[in-house]
Design a protein around this motif. Structure first.
Motif, PDB file in Angstrom:
ATOM      1  N   SER A  91       0.812  -1.212   0.000  1.00 47.39           N
ATOM      2  CA  SER A  91       0.000   0.000   0.000  1.00 47.39           C
ATOM      3  C   SER A  91       0.846   1.262   0.000  1.00 47.39           C
ATOM      4  CB  SER A  91      -0.922   0.013   1.233  1.00 47.39           C
ATOM      5  OG  SER A  91      -1.852  -1.036   1.160  1.00 47.39           O
ATOM      6  N   LEU A  92       1.940   1.268   0.774  1.00 46.60           N
ATOM      7  CA  LEU A  92       2.780   2.459   0.821  1.00 46.60           C
ATOM      8  C   LEU A  92       3.433   2.712  -0.523  1.00 46.60           C
ATOM      9  CD1 LEU A  92       3.947   4.764   2.419  1.00 46.60           C
ATOM     10  CD2 LEU A  92       5.770   3.244   3.230  1.00 46.60           C
ATOM     11  N   ALA A  93       3.906   1.634  -1.171  1.00 45.11           N
ATOM     12  CA  ALA A  93       4.532   1.807  -2.479  1.00 45.11           C
ATOM     13  C   ALA A  93       3.514   2.332  -3.488  1.00 45.11           C
ATOM     14  CB  ALA A  93       5.096   0.465  -2.953  1.00 45.11           C
ATOM     15  N   ARG A  94       2.294   1.840  -3.407  1.00 45.14           N
ATOM     16  CA  ARG A  94       1.247   2.331  -4.310  1.00 45.14           C
ATOM     17  C   ARG A  94       1.007   3.815  -4.076  1.00 45.14           C
ATOM     18  NH1 ARG A  94      -2.505  -1.264  -6.372  1.00 45.14           N
ATOM     19  NH2 ARG A  94      -4.264   0.048  -5.764  1.00 45.14           N
ATOM     20  N   ALA A  95       1.003   4.234  -2.799  1.00 40.46           N
ATOM     21  CA  ALA A  95       0.771   5.641  -2.492  1.00 40.46           C
ATOM     22  C   ALA A  95       1.893   6.512  -3.037  1.00 40.46           C
ATOM     23  CB  ALA A  95       0.656   5.829  -0.978  1.00 40.46           C
ATOM     24  N   LEU A  96       3.129   6.039  -2.929  1.00 39.95           N
ATOM     25  CA  LEU A  96       4.268   6.808  -3.420  1.00 39.95           C
ATOM     26  C   LEU A  96       4.234   6.965  -4.926  1.00 39.95           C
ATOM     27  CD1 LEU A  96       7.073   5.323  -1.143  1.00 39.95           C
ATOM     28  CD2 LEU A  96       6.036   7.599  -0.990  1.00 39.95           C
ATOM     29  N   HIS A  97       3.525   6.088  -5.604  1.00 42.91           N
ATOM     30  CA  HIS A  97       3.394   6.184  -7.057  1.00 42.91           C
ATOM     31  C   HIS A  97       2.086   6.877  -7.453  1.00 42.91           C
ATOM     32  CE1 HIS A  97       6.602   3.147  -6.989  1.00 42.91           C
ATOM     33  NE2 HIS A  97       6.882   3.571  -8.211  1.00 42.91           N
ATOM     34  N   GLY A  98       1.464   7.562  -6.469  1.00 46.71           N
ATOM     35  CA  GLY A  98       0.254   8.315  -6.767  1.00 46.71           C
ATOM     36  C   GLY A  98      -0.993   7.476  -6.875  1.00 46.71           C
ATOM     37  N   MET A  99      -0.933   6.237  -6.438  1.00 46.64           N
ATOM     38  CA  MET A  99      -2.100   5.358  -6.505  1.00 46.64           C
ATOM     39  C   MET A  99      -2.834   5.376  -5.171  1.00 46.64           C
ATOM     40  SD  MET A  99      -0.235   2.079  -8.253  1.00 46.64           S
ATOM     41  CE  MET A  99       0.900   2.283  -9.637  1.00 46.64           C
ATOM     42  N   ARG A 100      -4.087   5.004  -5.186  1.00 45.71           N
ATOM     43  CA  ARG A 100      -4.851   4.920  -3.953  1.00 45.71           C
ATOM     44  C   ARG A 100      -4.470   3.671  -3.177  1.00 45.71           C
ATOM     45  NH1 ARG A 100     -10.813   6.392  -6.422  1.00 45.71           N
ATOM     46  NH2 ARG A 100     -10.327   8.552  -7.014  1.00 45.71           N
ATOM     47  N   THR A 101      -4.516   3.789  -1.863  1.00 47.67           N
ATOM     48  CA  THR A 101      -4.233   2.631  -1.010  1.00 47.67           C
ATOM     49  C   THR A 101      -5.500   1.871  -0.649  1.00 47.67           C
ATOM     50  OG1 THR A 101      -4.435   3.953   1.006  1.00 47.67           O
ATOM     51  CG2 THR A 101      -2.247   3.825  -0.008  1.00 47.67           C
ATOM     52  N   GLN A 102      -6.659   2.434  -1.008  1.00 49.06           N
ATOM     53  CA  GLN A 102      -7.962   1.841  -0.661  1.00 49.06           C
ATOM     54  C   GLN A 102      -8.091   1.648   0.842  1.00 49.06           C
ATOM     55  OE1 GLN A 102      -9.037   2.480  -4.114  1.00 49.06           O
ATOM     56  NE2 GLN A 102     -10.526   1.130  -3.144  1.00 49.06           N
ATOM     57  N   THR A 103      -7.486   2.573   1.600  1.00 48.80           N
ATOM     58  CA  THR A 103      -7.498   2.500   3.054  1.00 48.80           C
ATOM     59  C   THR A 103      -7.907   3.848   3.637  1.00 48.80           C
ATOM     60  OG1 THR A 103      -5.683   0.894   2.999  1.00 48.80           O
ATOM     61  CG2 THR A 103      -6.134   1.947   5.105  1.00 48.80           C
ATOM     62  N   VAL A 104      -8.746   3.807   4.666  1.00 49.96           N
ATOM     63  CA  VAL A 104      -9.201   5.011   5.352  1.00 49.96           C
ATOM     64  C   VAL A 104      -8.897   4.868   6.839  1.00 49.96           C
ATOM     65  CG1 VAL A 104     -11.275   6.259   6.111  1.00 49.96           C
ATOM     66  CG2 VAL A 104     -10.982   5.665   3.695  1.00 49.96           C
ATOM     67  N   GLY A 105      -8.438   5.940   7.453  1.00 52.39           N
ATOM     68  CA  GLY A 105      -8.178   5.935   8.885  1.00 52.39           C
ATOM     69  C   GLY A 105      -9.369   6.461   9.663  1.00 52.39           C
TER      70      GLY A 105
ATOM     71  N   ARG B 207      -0.051   7.404   3.961  1.00 53.69           N
ATOM     72  CA  ARG B 207      -0.805   7.801   2.779  1.00 53.69           C
ATOM     73  C   ARG B 207      -2.163   7.105   2.661  1.00 53.69           C
ATOM     74  NH1 ARG B 207       2.819  10.060  -0.990  1.00 53.69           N
ATOM     75  NH2 ARG B 207       4.546  10.985   0.175  1.00 53.69           N
ATOM     76  N   VAL B 208      -2.915   7.099   3.775  1.00 56.01           N
ATOM     77  CA  VAL B 208      -4.290   6.612   3.634  1.00 56.01           C
ATOM     78  C   VAL B 208      -5.023   7.547   2.680  1.00 56.01           C
ATOM     79  CG1 VAL B 208      -4.359   5.543   5.918  1.00 56.01           C
ATOM     80  CG2 VAL B 208      -5.047   7.938   5.655  1.00 56.01           C
ATOM     81  N   ASP B 209      -6.109   7.081   2.109  1.00 57.89           N
ATOM     82  CA  ASP B 209      -6.829   7.905   1.135  1.00 57.89           C
ATOM     83  C   ASP B 209      -7.681   8.978   1.790  1.00 57.89           C
ATOM     84  OD1 ASP B 209      -5.750   6.422  -0.929  1.00 57.89           O
ATOM     85  OD2 ASP B 209      -7.421   5.011  -0.989  1.00 57.89           O
ATOM     86  N   GLY B 210      -7.980   8.822   3.071  1.00 62.77           N
ATOM     87  CA  GLY B 210      -8.777   9.813   3.776  1.00 62.77           C
ATOM     88  C   GLY B 210      -8.863   9.472   5.250  1.00 62.77           C
ATOM     89  N   ILE B 211      -9.364  10.424   6.043  1.00 63.71           N
ATOM     90  CA  ILE B 211      -9.456  10.256   7.491  1.00 63.71           C
ATOM     91  C   ILE B 211     -10.847  10.670   7.970  1.00 63.71           C
ATOM     92  CG2 ILE B 211      -8.590  11.039   9.744  1.00 63.71           C
ATOM     93  CD1 ILE B 211      -5.891  11.568   8.412  1.00 63.71           C
ATOM     94  N   ILE B 212     -11.417   9.844   8.863  1.00 64.06           N
ATOM     95  CA  ILE B 212     -12.638  10.192   9.576  1.00 64.06           C
ATOM     96  C   ILE B 212     -12.260  10.326  11.044  1.00 64.06           C
ATOM     97  CG2 ILE B 212     -14.954   9.468  10.248  1.00 64.06           C
ATOM     98  CD1 ILE B 212     -15.105   7.859   7.663  1.00 64.06           C
TER      99      ILE B 212
ATOM    100  N   ILE C 168     -12.608  11.844  -1.990  1.00 66.02           N
ATOM    101  CA  ILE C 168     -11.558  11.019  -2.587  1.00 66.02           C
ATOM    102  C   ILE C 168     -11.727  10.932  -4.101  1.00 66.02           C
ATOM    103  CG2 ILE C 168     -10.658   8.663  -2.735  1.00 66.02           C
ATOM    104  CD1 ILE C 168     -11.316   8.366   0.262  1.00 66.02           C
ATOM    105  N   ASP C 169     -12.969  10.765  -4.542  1.00 62.83           N
ATOM    106  CA  ASP C 169     -13.244  10.640  -5.974  1.00 62.83           C
ATOM    107  C   ASP C 169     -13.249  11.982  -6.708  1.00 62.83           C
ATOM    108  OD1 ASP C 169     -13.507   7.929  -5.622  1.00 62.83           O
ATOM    109  OD2 ASP C 169     -15.688   7.987  -5.406  1.00 62.83           O
ATOM    110  N   GLY C 170     -13.258  13.062  -5.943  1.00 61.28           N
ATOM    111  CA  GLY C 170     -13.276  14.381  -6.569  1.00 61.28           C
ATOM    112  C   GLY C 170     -14.650  14.872  -6.952  1.00 61.28           C
TER     113      GLY C 170
END
Length: 341
Positions: free
Chosen positions: A53-67, A119-124, A307-309
């Motif tokens: 997931s971290l590598a995906r985030a570093l490449h600008g991809m979503r991690t599909q993870t929310v905190g 690099r989670v995709d968002g936080i609640i 997240i989706d804009g």
């Protein structure tokens, strides 16, 4: 069998395709034949490959993870809220990282740093600490639950002021003329307190607010509740208590038992939250039920929109100024035997 975790290169090699093709399959980007997708999927299953997931985030991809940050899932409301948030996220293909701040500001700061760093995709956030400036520096999608952080951060909550007023009216209608409020923190941000004060003062009665801090350790908590109620009762007999959460309501019932006060004969009690856990444990406690599932799903929907804009994090008025977005859901009065008929 190799002792190392399989890599993207291992998947590409076994599937007989390029790294770019594997990446496109994982992210569902561009046209790919079903045959190619199947070969990559088979290679992933054979190798037991897990995307980094971290590598995906570093490449600008979503991690599909929310905190999700909460004071503690050991409290029934936040435990059930976490379940509903997780269910709503899972339906959208997201995973959840649950962080328990334990009511401490420093721990909340640490979790914010952890979530942003990973690099989670968002936080609640549903924690209760105030004045954390770190939230002002976060640029990722962010939603709060029952927490006024900033006009730029959407807030989803129960309609607390109206619900607090309804709880207080229930005490007054039960005959209470000396009702007190038991809460964790008194002040402008406590809308349940605002509802209580409006109803009590509107009836020409004296408002009394007792506070026991949210982060009080469990072994000391009942002692503090007992002492606060004893002091209030000595000054003016307490014949009604609105507790702003059901656990506090349970402590009021215990105080009444130890002081030989009958409920609801001598004392009417109403709580707040109405979780399934507390309803099973104390079905006779009157309470205001929060619509936990609706609150959770609305928070997730707003976050995924960011997240989706499709939704702006900061709504603007016609003049271009930021406008606070607050979504409220009505609470429901559940009558119980702790209210005089």
């Amino acid at each position: 069998m190799s002792s190392r975790e399989p890599t993207l290169a291992d998947v590409a090699r076994l599937a007989g395709v390029s790294l770019t093709t594997v990446s496109r399959v994982l992210n569902n980007r561009g046209y790919l034949s079903e045959k190619t997708k199947r070969r990559v999927a088979d290679a992933i299953e054979t190798l037991g490959y897990r995307p980094n997931s971290l590598a995906r985030a570093l490449h600008g991809m979503r991690t599909q993870t929310v905190g999700l940050i909460v004071p503690t899932v050991s409290l029934p409301f936040f435990g059930e809220l976490a379940v509903e948030v997780e269910n709503a996220l899972a339906e959208a293909g997201y995973r959840i990282l649950i962080c328990n701040s334990m009511g401490r500001a420093e721990r909340e700061r640490e979790y914010l740093s952890l979530l942003v760093g990973n690099r989670v995709d968002g936080i609640i956030s549903g924690a209760h600490n105030e004045g954390l400036q770190e939230y002002d520096t976060i640029r990722m999608p962010l939603v709060t639950i029952d927490r006024d952080l900033s006009p730029s951060i959407p807030n989803v909550r129960c309609a607390n002021e109206e619900a607090g007023a309804a709880a207080t009216r229930a005490l007054l209608e039960a005959g209470s003329r000396h009702p007190v409020l038991l809460t964790s923190r008194s002040g402008l941000h406590n809308l349940r307190e605002a509802g209580y004060r409006a109803e009590v003062e509107g009836a020409g009665l004296h408002a009394r607010v007792l506070t026991v801090p949210f982060d009080t350790p469990t072994p000391q908590r009942f002692t503090m509740v007992r002492d606060a109620l004893d002091e209030a009762h000595a000054l003016e007999p307490v014949d009604g208590v609105f507790a702003t959460d059901d656990l506090a309501g349970a402590e009021v019932l215990e105080w009444a038992r130890t002081r030989d006060l009958s409920v609801p004969g001598d004392l009417s009690v109403i709580g707040f939250d109405g979780t399934e856990t507390m309803r099973r444990a104390l079905p006779h406690l009157a309470t205001i039920r929060q619509p936990i599932e609706e609150i959770a799903r609305a928070a997730v929907s707003i976050l995924l929109g960011q997240i989706d804009g499709t939704l702006p994090r900061i709504p603007r008025d016609e003049a271009g100024a930021g406008v606070a977005r607050t979504v409220e859901f009505a609470g429901t009065l559940l009558r119980g035997r702790s209210l005089a008929p």
